[in-house]
Structure formats: structure tokens, C-alpha cells
Scaffold this motif. Structure first.
Motif, PDB file in Angstrom:
ATOM      1  N   THR A 109      20.616 -15.595   1.242  1.00 10.23           N
ATOM      2  CA  THR A 109      19.342 -16.559   1.212  1.00 10.23           C
ATOM      3  C   THR A 109      19.019 -17.301   2.247  1.00 10.23           C
ATOM      4  O   THR A 109      19.645 -16.861   3.501  1.00 10.23           O
ATOM      5  CB  THR A 109      20.994 -18.173   0.802  1.00 10.23           C
ATOM      6  OG1 THR A 109      21.672 -18.200   1.941  1.00 10.23           O
ATOM      7  CG2 THR A 109      22.022 -17.766  -1.099  1.00 10.23           C
ATOM      8  N   PHE A 128      16.472 -12.531  -7.855  1.00 12.18           N
ATOM      9  CA  PHE A 128      17.219 -13.827  -7.028  1.00 12.18           C
ATOM     10  C   PHE A 128      17.952 -13.877  -8.481  1.00 12.18           C
ATOM     11  O   PHE A 128      17.727 -13.494  -9.632  1.00 12.18           O
ATOM     12  CB  PHE A 128      16.195 -15.156  -6.800  1.00 12.18           C
ATOM     13  CG  PHE A 128      15.102 -14.920  -7.973  1.00 12.18           C
ATOM     14  CD1 PHE A 128      15.536 -16.347  -8.308  1.00 12.18           C
ATOM     15  CD2 PHE A 128      13.273 -15.084  -7.804  1.00 12.18           C
ATOM     16  CE1 PHE A 128      14.854 -16.858  -9.535  1.00 12.18           C
ATOM     17  CE2 PHE A 128      12.597 -15.216  -8.895  1.00 12.18           C
ATOM     18  CZ  PHE A 128      13.257 -16.426  -9.736  1.00 12.18           C
ATOM     19  N   LEU A 154      18.055 -19.605  -3.224  1.00 10.07           N
ATOM     20  CA  LEU A 154      18.767 -18.901  -4.033  1.00 10.07           C
ATOM     21  C   LEU A 154      18.950 -17.542  -3.190  1.00 10.07           C
ATOM     22  O   LEU A 154      18.387 -17.310  -2.347  1.00 10.07           O
ATOM     23  CB  LEU A 154      17.560 -18.327  -5.339  1.00 10.07           C
ATOM     24  CG  LEU A 154      17.148 -20.116  -5.719  1.00 10.07           C
ATOM     25  CD1 LEU A 154      16.382 -19.618  -7.251  1.00 10.07           C
ATOM     26  CD2 LEU A 154      18.430 -21.067  -6.525  1.00 10.07           C
ATOM     27  N   VAL A 155      19.886 -17.124  -4.343  1.00  7.28           N
ATOM     28  CA  VAL A 155      20.392 -15.466  -3.607  1.00  7.28           C
ATOM     29  C   VAL A 155      19.561 -14.920  -3.991  1.00  7.28           C
ATOM     30  O   VAL A 155      18.753 -14.997  -5.569  1.00  7.28           O
ATOM     31  CB  VAL A 155      21.700 -15.579  -3.888  1.00  7.28           C
ATOM     32  CG1 VAL A 155      21.959 -13.857  -3.549  1.00  7.28           C
ATOM     33  CG2 VAL A 155      22.694 -16.597  -3.926  1.00  7.28           C
ATOM     34  N   HIS A 156      18.536 -13.810  -3.286  1.00  5.55           N
ATOM     35  CA  HIS A 156      17.751 -13.174  -3.781  1.00  5.55           C
ATOM     36  C   HIS A 156      18.400 -11.670  -2.210  1.00  5.55           C
ATOM     37  O   HIS A 156      19.032 -11.284  -1.647  1.00  5.55           O
ATOM     38  CB  HIS A 156      16.656 -13.306  -3.306  1.00  5.55           C
ATOM     39  CG  HIS A 156      15.820 -13.606  -1.967  1.00  5.55           C
ATOM     40  ND1 HIS A 156      16.262 -14.219  -1.287  1.00  5.55           N
ATOM     41  CD2 HIS A 156      15.628 -13.224  -1.191  1.00  5.55           C
ATOM     42  CE1 HIS A 156      16.376 -15.122  -0.235  1.00  5.55           C
ATOM     43  NE2 HIS A 156      15.452 -13.714   0.451  1.00  5.55           N
TER      44      HIS A 156
END
Length: 216
Positions: A109, A128, A154-156
Motif C-alpha cells: 500500500t 487491488f 488500498l492493497v495492490h
């Protein structure tokens, strides 16, 4: 009158919240970072504007391929305020990402920035995950010239889907976006997060957690 004051107060509060949602706007033409300053601020101290030179706004090297000989098979070359002092207070930066065949930029992130990525060479799978409670996985395969955006926080990830090398350029909406690689943060914390906490969180045996922690 009281209703009007209430509405005005709400509008003022809304704009105040929006103002603090992003990095502060510069109040001068530029604020070239002074790496030698001993003063600590939220950002970097400004260099004397009379000593600023063209080199302060210049960076060379994004044409050079990064060394992807590492366990994940990727290399990120950053152009943040630390590398390009003229970026200080401007709220923008960029990176070059090189990918070995089937290499990946693992799930991570950027706590302070939205990222927009353009593929220069190769084919990438990107994606994501939205925030709780939905945790939707949004993914797409990108080819040369394609653009994809990762919303702030956001996690991507990105993964090279080809047998050749891939390259991407990304811009970020912060001079210092930060990066939290999920696996490193969780299993490589210093000092380590107690194994029983992670075992319960991931619903695995504690021995599995200890094995993962030994790798980071």
C-alpha cells in the motif's frame, strides 16, 4: 439565521476536511529540499531560494533498467523528494518499475498517495483490494500503453505475465508516498509480532508463522 449559520458552519467544516485530506499546497513558487538542514518538519526544510539551481529540479536515470535479481523479481526506482529536491511540497512523484519474467511487485500500500501506472513494455496483471467489509478483488491484464489507477491506501500489486522483461512508469500524488509491503510488515516486523497473534489472525498453526518470519 441559526439555520444559515449551521449550513455555513457545515460547508466550512467540509472544505476544511478536504483541505487536510491531501498534502498542503505550497505558499511559494518552490521549496527545494535542503538535505543538510537539522530542523525537522512535516516534509523537508526549504533551501535558500537564491541558492537554487536547475539541478535541483532535475533527475537522470529512469532510462536505466533496475536490477531484478531478488526473490520477488522486481525493482522500483524512486523519484521522490529525496532524489529530486525540487519536488518538495509539490505533492507529486514517480517511479520506474522493472519486472523479471514472471516477477512481481508484491502486495503493498501507499499510505499517502494514489498511484497511476502506465505499461511501457510487456504484459502485467494488476489488481487491488477494496476495504472492509467487502474486500473486493479488482484486477485486469494490461499491455503496452495501458493505464491503471490504484486508489490511495488500498492493497495492490503488479505481476509480469510474460517470459520477457516488463517495464512500467507510475506517478503518485505525494512527494513521499510511503510503501508498506504486506508480507514484510506482517512477518518481518522488528521486533517480531508475537507468533500466536499472527497464527490466530491467519488461522494457521504457529509453526507456519514462525517459518514465514524466518524468511524475512
Amino acid at each position: 439565521m441559526s439555520n444559515k449559520l449551521t449550513i455555513l458552519s457545515f460547508v466550512a467544516l467540509t472544505f476544511a476536511c478536504l483541505a487536510f485530506a491531501n498534502e498542503p499546497k505550497p505558499l511559494q513558487d518552490f521549496c527545494v529540499a535542503d538535505p543538510n538542514a537539522s530542523v525537522k518538519v512535516n516534509g523537508l526544510v526549504c533551501k535558500d531560494p537564491m541558492k537554487v539551481q536547475a539541478e535541483d529540479f532535475f533527475f537522470s536515470g529512469l532510462h536505466l533498467m533496475g536490477n531484478t535479481s531478488n526473490p520477488v523479481g522486481s525493482r522500483v526506482t524512486t523519484v521522490f523528494a529525496a532524489q529530486l529536491p525540487g519536488l518538495n511540497t509539490l505533492g507529486i512523484s514517480m517511479v520506474r518499475i522493472d519486472y523479471a519474467p514472471w516477477g512481481q511487485n508484491p502486495p503493498h500500500t501507499h499510505p499517502r498517495a494514489t498511484e497511476i501506472l502506465t505499461v511501457l513494455e510487456g504484459t502485467l496483471q494488476v489488481g487491488f483490494v477494496t476495504s472492509n467489509p467487502d474486500n473486493r478483488f479488482i484486477t485486469k491484464v494490461l499491455k503496452k500503453g495501458d493505464v491503471f489507477v490504484f486508489p490511495v491506501g488500498l492493497v495492490h500489486f503488479q505481476r509480469n505475465l510474460g517470459n520477457g522483461y516488463a517495464v512500467a512508469i507510475a506517478a503518485l500524488s505525494s512527494q513521499n508516498p510511503g510503501a508498506i509491503t504486506i508480507a514484510n510488515a506482517v512477518f518481518g516486523a522488528n521486533p517480531p509480532i508475537p507468533g500466536d497473534i499472527l497464527a490466530k489472525a491467519f488461522q494457521v498453526d504457529k509453526s507456519v508463522v514462525e517459518q514465514l518470519q524466518s524468511k524475512f
